[in-house]
Design a protein around this motif. Structure first.
Motif, PDB file in Angstrom:
ATOM      1  N   SER A 145       0.790  -1.225   0.000  1.00 48.01           N
ATOM      2  CA  SER A 145       0.000   0.000   0.000  1.00 48.01           C
ATOM      3  C   SER A 145       0.830   1.286   0.000  1.00 48.01           C
ATOM      4  N   PRO A 146       1.546   1.596   1.092  1.00 51.05           N
ATOM      5  CA  PRO A 146       2.123   2.926   1.170  1.00 51.05           C
ATOM      6  C   PRO A 146       3.281   3.094   0.195  1.00 51.05           C
TER       7      PRO A 146
ATOM      8  N   TYR B 128      -4.875   3.957   4.308  1.00 46.15           N
ATOM      9  CA  TYR B 128      -3.843   2.967   4.647  1.00 46.15           C
ATOM     10  C   TYR B 128      -4.036   2.497   6.091  1.00 46.15           C
TER      11      TYR B 128
END
Length: 357
Positions: A79-80, A233
């Motif tokens: 994700s990040p 997130y």
């Protein structure tokens, strides 16, 4: 220890994550989760379309600040991602600030903006810094950190003229933040039960000890702990994003419970820690630092290791939580985080044993 779990909206961090996802055409599903209190994917997608309407992904200024690079230190986290904009925002801000003017002022007044000499200790979404009186060139500092080369070059430009770039990023984010704020405020009003779970656990000595070990914080230095709850997130691990004289400002995704639940899957941070343990030299470092604190120079001399190689190993071990770094003035000392080492081994065994019928 004074503890405050806040449900104020972290406006700039949430906005920079949403805008980066839009600019880089990242699937909105990675910004959320199906866990309690998290937004449905469809709602995140509608928010993204509403907030980012009219934003030109190909504008050179937008590309400079918001082009995302997969983080090198925790491959597979998914994700990040890191961008110049997210680096500046996460370096300069506390875990929660809803006022844009206050946020901008706070970023300008952080140790980089105050004109202090500093050492770069890490770079993951934000830049970890230790204030000191020792001078090293920015190029030398950034060279010690493992990151994508494109991001390294752009970050060097931004940090060289920090105040101007902070204003540029804040100016770019402001119209989208003003659109996002009324969309996320009702969400923040509904997450109080999750915030209360954190307060309940952190009201106990054992809960505090477990959480501080989880964010690799030295319990002796923590006087005030402030935790902001994050929407986008939601599975990103808790970690301190700003430390000021015993005040730790942390953020926690809504998917995260205050006490880590046992799982049949290894986290990416566990995997990173286990991978680091495959090196005999790094094991020697952990053994030597166990129960004592040493500088990099002292450690290099005792182990007869190249100082540059050792410094990179120490940075990686700090990032994985296996080593704790203490910055005092011009000095940085290191010690093994035994609890995190035990956790990594324990989680590996749990994962292996989860296959038993």
């Amino acid at each position: 220890m004074e503890i405050h779990v806040s449900t104020e909206l972290a406006l700039l961090p949430e906005t920079v994550d949403l805008v980066c996802a839009y600019v880089n055409d990242i699937n909105p599903a990675v910004l959320t989760s199906d866990k309690p209190y998290c937004l449905p994917t469809g709602e995140v997608e509608r928010m993204m379309e509403t907030v980012c309407e009219g934003l030109d992904r190909n504008d050179p200024k937008i590309q400079f600040y918001f082009h995302s690079y997969t983080d090198v230190q925790y491959p597979g986290m998914g994700s990040p991602t890191s961008s110049v904009a997210s680096m500046l925002v996460y370096t300069g801000l506390r875990g929660n600030m809803s006022d844009l003017r206050q946020s901008r002022t706070f970023m300008h007044e952080n140790p980089i903006g105050a004109g202090n000499s500093y050492r770069i200790t890490s770079a993951y979404r934000g830049v970890g810094i230790a204030v000191c009186s020792e001078y090293r060139s920015l190029a030398d500092e950034l060279e010690t950190i493992d990151m994508a080369e494109g991001l390294r070059l752009r970050l060097a430009i931004a940090l060289t003229d920090y105040h101007r770039h902070v204003d540029e990023v804040c100016d770019l984010l402001e119209p989208y933040a003003l659109r996002l704020k009324p969309l996320l405020e009702p969400v923040m009003a509904q997450i109080e039960p999750r915030a209360q779970q954190w307060r309940d656990v952190l009201s106990t000595e054992n809960g505090q000890r477990t959480f501080l070990a989880r964010i690799n914080a030295n319990t002796d230095t923590v006087q005030n702990l402030e935790i902001g709850m994050r929407i986008f997130y939601p599975g990103v691990s808790s970690g301190f994003c700003r430390v000021d004289e015993g005040r730790f400002y942390c953020s926690a995704g809504l998917e995260l419970m205050p006490v880590k639940e046992k799982t049949q899957e290894l986290s990416n941070k566990d995997i990173a820690a286990i991978q680091l343990l495959s090196s005999v030299d790094r094991l020697r470092v952990l053994k030597t630092l166990s129960g004592r604190t040493m500088t990099c120079s002292e450690l290099a001399q005792e182990l007869q290791m190249n100082r540059g190689t050792l410094f990179r190993d120490l940075n990686n071990l700090v990032q994985a939580g296996l080593v704790f770094m203490i910055a005092q003035g011009t000095s940085r000392t290191y010690t093994t985080c035994t609890e995190k080492l035990e956790q990594a081994v324990e989680h590996m065994l749990e994962f292996v044993n989860s296959g038993k019928k």
